[in-house]
Design a protein around this motif. Structure first.
Motif, PDB file in Angstrom:
ATOM      1  N   ASP A  77      50.182 -68.420 -20.231  1.00 34.42           N
ATOM      2  CA  ASP A  77      49.778 -69.772 -20.587  1.00 34.42           C
ATOM      3  C   ASP A  77      48.899 -70.298 -19.457  1.00 34.42           C
ATOM      4  OD1 ASP A  77      49.529 -72.499 -20.983  1.00 34.42           O
ATOM      5  OD2 ASP A  77      51.625 -72.803 -21.543  1.00 34.42           O
ATOM      6  N   GLY A  78      47.603 -70.404 -19.721  1.00 34.12           N
ATOM      7  CA  GLY A  78      46.648 -70.832 -18.700  1.00 34.12           C
ATOM      8  C   GLY A  78      46.771 -72.287 -18.297  1.00 34.12           C
ATOM      9  N   SER A  79      47.545 -73.063 -19.041  1.00 31.76           N
ATOM     10  CA  SER A  79      47.661 -74.491 -18.734  1.00 31.76           C
ATOM     11  C   SER A  79      48.861 -74.817 -17.835  1.00 31.76           C
ATOM     12  CB  SER A  79      47.772 -75.296 -20.033  1.00 31.76           C
ATOM     13  OG  SER A  79      49.018 -75.043 -20.664  1.00 31.76           O
ATOM     14  N   LEU A  80      49.568 -73.789 -17.361  1.00 31.81           N
ATOM     15  CA  LEU A  80      50.748 -74.051 -16.533  1.00 31.81           C
ATOM     16  C   LEU A  80      50.350 -74.676 -15.201  1.00 31.81           C
ATOM     17  CD1 LEU A  80      52.858 -70.775 -16.930  1.00 31.81           C
ATOM     18  CD2 LEU A  80      53.165 -72.949 -18.112  1.00 31.81           C
ATOM     19  N   PRO A  81      51.148 -75.635 -14.744  1.00 34.55           N
ATOM     20  CA  PRO A  81      50.896 -76.177 -13.406  1.00 34.55           C
ATOM     21  C   PRO A  81      51.407 -75.190 -12.360  1.00 34.55           C
ATOM     22  CG  PRO A  81      52.879 -77.153 -14.319  1.00 34.55           C
ATOM     23  CD  PRO A  81      52.293 -76.271 -15.404  1.00 34.55           C
ATOM     24  N   LYS A  82      50.974 -75.363 -11.127  1.00 40.91           N
ATOM     25  CA  LYS A  82      51.538 -74.545 -10.052  1.00 40.91           C
ATOM     26  C   LYS A  82      53.013 -74.924  -9.900  1.00 40.91           C
ATOM     27  CE  LYS A  82      47.432 -73.398  -7.487  1.00 40.91           C
ATOM     28  NZ  LYS A  82      46.808 -73.301  -6.165  1.00 40.91           N
ATOM     29  N   SER A 115      60.369 -76.700 -18.178  1.00 43.20           N
ATOM     30  CA  SER A 115      60.506 -75.564 -17.260  1.00 43.20           C
ATOM     31  C   SER A 115      59.403 -74.550 -17.526  1.00 43.20           C
ATOM     32  CB  SER A 115      61.853 -74.865 -17.458  1.00 43.20           C
ATOM     33  OG  SER A 115      62.912 -75.711 -17.106  1.00 43.20           O
ATOM     34  N   ILE A 116      59.159 -73.713 -16.552  1.00 39.86           N
ATOM     35  CA  ILE A 116      58.251 -72.587 -16.748  1.00 39.86           C
ATOM     36  C   ILE A 116      59.108 -71.363 -17.027  1.00 39.86           C
ATOM     37  CG2 ILE A 116      56.605 -71.055 -15.626  1.00 39.86           C
ATOM     38  CD1 ILE A 116      55.474 -73.495 -14.211  1.00 39.86           C
ATOM     39  N   VAL A 117      58.790 -70.667 -18.095  1.00 39.10           N
ATOM     40  CA  VAL A 117      59.552 -69.491 -18.515  1.00 39.10           C
ATOM     41  C   VAL A 117      58.676 -68.261 -18.334  1.00 39.10           C
ATOM     42  CG1 VAL A 117      60.737 -68.368 -20.437  1.00 39.10           C
ATOM     43  CG2 VAL A 117      60.849 -70.861 -20.196  1.00 39.10           C
ATOM     44  N   VAL A 118      59.235 -67.266 -17.646  1.00 38.37           N
ATOM     45  CA  VAL A 118      58.576 -65.971 -17.485  1.00 38.37           C
ATOM     46  C   VAL A 118      59.420 -64.970 -18.272  1.00 38.37           C
ATOM     47  CG1 VAL A 118      57.845 -64.175 -15.881  1.00 38.37           C
ATOM     48  CG2 VAL A 118      57.766 -66.578 -15.173  1.00 38.37           C
ATOM     49  N   LYS A 119      58.783 -64.282 -19.206  1.00 38.35           N
ATOM     50  CA  LYS A 119      59.500 -63.288 -20.018  1.00 38.35           C
ATOM     51  C   LYS A 119      58.937 -61.903 -19.729  1.00 38.35           C
ATOM     52  CE  LYS A 119      60.563 -66.279 -23.934  1.00 38.35           C
ATOM     53  NZ  LYS A 119      60.382 -66.507 -25.380  1.00 38.35           N
ATOM     54  N   VAL A 120      59.842 -60.950 -19.526  1.00 42.68           N
ATOM     55  CA  VAL A 120      59.471 -59.553 -19.370  1.00 42.68           C
ATOM     56  C   VAL A 120      60.097 -58.817 -20.538  1.00 42.68           C
ATOM     57  CG1 VAL A 120      59.601 -57.501 -17.905  1.00 42.68           C
ATOM     58  CG2 VAL A 120      59.406 -59.774 -16.860  1.00 42.68           C
ATOM     59  N   LYS A 121      59.250 -58.139 -21.297  1.00 42.68           N
ATOM     60  CA  LYS A 121      59.707 -57.479 -22.526  1.00 42.68           C
ATOM     61  C   LYS A 121      59.249 -56.026 -22.505  1.00 42.68           C
ATOM     62  CE  LYS A 121      59.090 -57.976 -27.534  1.00 42.68           C
ATOM     63  NZ  LYS A 121      58.476 -58.778 -28.584  1.00 42.68           N
ATOM     64  N   THR A 159      52.507 -72.350  -6.319  1.00 42.47           N
ATOM     65  CA  THR A 159      52.097 -70.995  -6.692  1.00 42.47           C
ATOM     66  C   THR A 159      51.674 -70.949  -8.150  1.00 42.47           C
ATOM     67  OG1 THR A 159      53.714 -70.098  -5.134  1.00 42.47           O
ATOM     68  CG2 THR A 159      52.909 -68.599  -6.830  1.00 42.47           C
ATOM     69  N   ASN A 160      50.591 -70.232  -8.412  1.00 38.48           N
ATOM     70  CA  ASN A 160      50.191 -69.960  -9.783  1.00 38.48           C
ATOM     71  C   ASN A 160      51.039 -68.780 -10.253  1.00 38.48           C
ATOM     72  OD1 ASN A 160      48.944 -68.863 -12.101  1.00 38.48           O
ATOM     73  ND2 ASN A 160      46.956 -69.659 -11.494  1.00 38.48           N
ATOM     74  N   ILE A 161      52.023 -69.059 -11.090  1.00 39.35           N
ATOM     75  CA  ILE A 161      52.980 -68.035 -11.517  1.00 39.35           C
ATOM     76  C   ILE A 161      52.294 -66.933 -12.318  1.00 39.35           C
ATOM     77  CG2 ILE A 161      53.765 -69.103 -13.676  1.00 39.35           C
ATOM     78  CD1 ILE A 161      56.101 -67.559 -11.053  1.00 39.35           C
ATOM     79  N   ASN A 162      51.204 -67.267 -13.010  1.00 40.06           N
ATOM     80  CA  ASN A 162      50.478 -66.251 -13.772  1.00 40.06           C
ATOM     81  C   ASN A 162      49.865 -65.197 -12.850  1.00 40.06           C
ATOM     82  OD1 ASN A 162      51.034 -67.597 -16.183  1.00 40.06           O
ATOM     83  ND2 ASN A 162      49.129 -68.759 -16.123  1.00 40.06           N
ATOM     84  N   VAL A 163      49.251 -65.659 -11.770  1.00 37.93           N
ATOM     85  CA  VAL A 163      48.633 -64.742 -10.808  1.00 37.93           C
ATOM     86  C   VAL A 163      49.715 -63.877 -10.156  1.00 37.93           C
ATOM     87  CG1 VAL A 163      47.377 -64.597  -8.616  1.00 37.93           C
ATOM     88  CG2 VAL A 163      46.622 -66.202 -10.400  1.00 37.93           C
ATOM     89  N   LEU A 164      50.828 -64.517  -9.774  1.00 38.22           N
ATOM     90  CA  LEU A 164      51.926 -63.790  -9.134  1.00 38.22           C
ATOM     91  C   LEU A 164      52.490 -62.713 -10.073  1.00 38.22           C
ATOM     92  CD1 LEU A 164      53.563 -63.985  -6.407  1.00 38.22           C
ATOM     93  CD2 LEU A 164      55.297 -65.173  -7.747  1.00 38.22           C
ATOM     94  N   GLU A 186      55.194 -69.368 -20.258  1.00 37.67           N
ATOM     95  CA  GLU A 186      55.036 -70.538 -21.121  1.00 37.67           C
ATOM     96  C   GLU A 186      55.829 -71.706 -20.542  1.00 37.67           C
ATOM     97  OE1 GLU A 186      57.058 -70.288 -25.014  1.00 37.67           O
ATOM     98  OE2 GLU A 186      58.138 -68.562 -24.226  1.00 37.67           O
ATOM     99  N   ARG A 187      55.483 -72.873 -21.011  1.00 39.01           N
ATOM    100  CA  ARG A 187      56.237 -74.068 -20.642  1.00 39.01           C
ATOM    101  C   ARG A 187      57.232 -74.335 -21.766  1.00 39.01           C
ATOM    102  NH1 ARG A 187      53.430 -79.110 -18.006  1.00 39.01           N
ATOM    103  NH2 ARG A 187      51.733 -77.642 -18.178  1.00 39.01           N
TER     104      ARG A 187
END
Length: 192
Positions: free
Chosen positions: A83-88, A136-142, A50-55, A131-132
């Motif tokens: 971060d557009g360079s994140l892997p799925k 790990s892939i980090v998703v931040k909600v602020k 999954t592309n976490i950015n799209v999700l 971000e990576r």
């Protein structure tokens, strides 16, 4: 029995009010039980790349427009820093989607509460970033709401703990999110 019509009317009004309270609390209990069942439900979804950015972007917009449909006066700036360079990433999309909806819902609630008292200069803002970090892939909600008081920070992931008024929160959103991220995905979730 005494033929006191006023007393009979007063008693019938009390009965009507009691029935309304029973109905209200019955609906609330039903909502909590459904939340408990949802909380205990094990995921049957399959993991997929999954592309976490799209999700994250999709669920941010879905949450925002869902809230705006309920409250037309609500408004907030949505800021994304992906971060557009994140892997799925290999995840159960609907589970992580539920986590994101819970996090975004809490953020929108926080900025909306602050907007009620902060004055016209306050601009409600909810930001999501990815971000990576250390493999790990980090998703931040602020958000720029009122924040989380230090004395309850250690309780917010516990089942049934809520800071929202009765009828507005079950205290299951962050608890469910914790279970999905930590137990279901092997990740970490924390609040600052």
């Amino acid at each position: 029995k005494n033929g006191d019509k006023d007393e009979a009317i007063a008693i019938s009004e009390d009965i009507r009010q009691n029935l309304e309270k029973i109905r209200h609390h019955g609906k609330r209990a039903d909502f909590i039980v459904k939340g408990m069942l949802e909380h205990s439900r094990t995921s049957t979804g399959e993991r997929q790349a999954t592309n976490i950015n799209v999700l994250a972007d999709e669920f941010l917009k879905l949450s925002y427009h869902g809230l705006r449909a309920k409250d037309k006066s609500f408004n907030a700036d949505l800021v994304t820093n992906f971060d557009g360079s994140l892997p799925k990433v290999n995840i159960v999309q609907q589970d992580i989607g539920r986590v994101l909806i819970n996090l975004f819902g809490n953020a929108f609630y926080a900025v909306n509460q602050k907007a009620k008292t902060a004055g016209t200069d306050f601009k409600p803002t909810v930001e999501v970033s990815t971000e990576r970090q250390n493999g790990s892939i980090v998703v931040k909600v602020k958000d720029n709401g009122n924040g989380i008081p230090e004395n309850i920070k250690d309780k917010i992931m516990q089942p049934f703990f809520t800071t929202k008024p009765t009828g507005e929160g079950t205290g299951l959103g962050l608890s469910l999110s914790y279970d999905i991220v930590v137990k279901g995905q092997g990740g970490k979730i924390s609040a600052e």
